[in-house]
Design a protein around this motif. Structure first.
Motif, mmCIF file in Angstrom:
data_model
loop_
_atom_site.group_PDB
_atom_site.id
_atom_site.type_symbol
_atom_site.label_atom_id
_atom_site.label_comp_id
_atom_site.label_asym_id
_atom_site.label_seq_id
_atom_site.Cartn_x
_atom_site.Cartn_y
_atom_site.Cartn_z
ATOM 1 N N PHE A 1 0.860 -1.179 0.000
ATOM 2 C CA PHE A 1 0.000 0.000 0.000
ATOM 3 C C PHE A 1 0.896 1.229 0.000
ATOM 4 C CE2 PHE A 1 -3.462 2.532 2.369
ATOM 5 C CZ PHE A 1 -4.125 2.828 1.185
ATOM 6 N N VAL B 1 -8.599 4.394 -3.536
ATOM 7 C CA VAL B 1 -7.417 3.570 -3.773
ATOM 8 C C VAL B 1 -7.486 2.952 -5.163
ATOM 9 C CG1 VAL B 1 -6.059 1.610 -2.937
ATOM 10 C CG2 VAL B 1 -7.295 3.053 -1.301
ATOM 11 N N MET C 1 -3.669 2.436 6.548
ATOM 12 C CA MET C 1 -4.102 1.265 5.794
ATOM 13 C C MET C 1 -5.321 0.629 6.474
ATOM 14 S SD MET C 1 -2.057 -2.036 4.290
ATOM 15 C CE MET C 1 -1.665 -2.881 5.801
ATOM 16 N N LEU D 1 -2.855 0.304 -4.212
ATOM 17 C CA LEU D 1 -2.622 -1.024 -3.674
ATOM 18 C C LEU D 1 -1.966 -1.803 -4.807
ATOM 19 C CD1 LEU D 1 -3.119 -2.695 -1.083
ATOM 20 C CD2 LEU D 1 -5.138 -3.615 -2.216
#
Length: 177
Positions: free
Chosen positions: A62, A128, A104, A73
């Motif tokens: 990450f 993400v 995270m 990711l």
């Protein structure tokens, strides 16, 4: 100690994300094998899992830019090094670094060692980007955590990337890293 292969859901889920992962697999009729194990965070610790599941464990990282405005990711073959320069050039972002474990957990509901493409199910805000190395896409099967470093799944890559993730509106960006 060799992990035992299991074909059913865990008796007790460690998180709501893990429960969502298994519910999705069951709903879509996606076959899996799993092992429950002691926490496996490093690729070295995953050797017994690879042996038990007969599938390569993928490495998931990450990362974000310095301003923490672009999150990624990244999924790579377990043995492949992550080269930030190659990644930055491929994604048009400069100076990425690893995201703090607390962030995270906040963004992906995943502890260190538990991240995998399945963690994207927690990204309801779509902040993400899932970036998958092209070599991972060529693998017939992969092994990855089910949102915890204590439970690993073997899945068909086609089922994961072409059925499971799209069912949740997730499209990976495939890049040669």
């Amino acid at each position: 100690m060799k992990p035992n292969i299991l074909l059913e859901n865990p008796e007790q889920f460690e998180s709501s994300l893990q429960e969502k992962v298994y519910a999705g697999l069951n709903q879509l009729g996606i076959d899996f094998e799993r092992v429950s194990c002691v926490s496996a965070v490093t690729i070295e610790q995953c050797r017994a899992i690879e042996t038990a599941l007969q599938a390569p464990v993928v490495k998931t990282l990450f990362v974000a830019n310095r301003q923490l405005t672009r999150f990624h990711l990244v999924v790579l073959p377990g043995e492949k090094p992550f080269v930030t320069k190659t990644f930055s050039k491929a994604r048009g972002v400069s100076r990425v670094s690893f995201v703090a474990p607390e962030l995270m957990m906040e963004m992906l509901s995943t502890p260190v060692g538990g991240a995998s493409p399945l963690s994207m199910l927690a990204d309801d805000a779509h902040r993400v980007e899932l970036v998958v190395d092209s070599q991972v896409m060529e693998m017939a099967e992969i092994a990855c955590p089910s949102a915890t470093p204590n439970d690993y799944l073997r899945l068909s890559s086609i089922d994961l990337f072409n059925r499971f993730l799209p069912a949740f509106g997730i499209t990976p960006v495939v890049v040669a890293l």
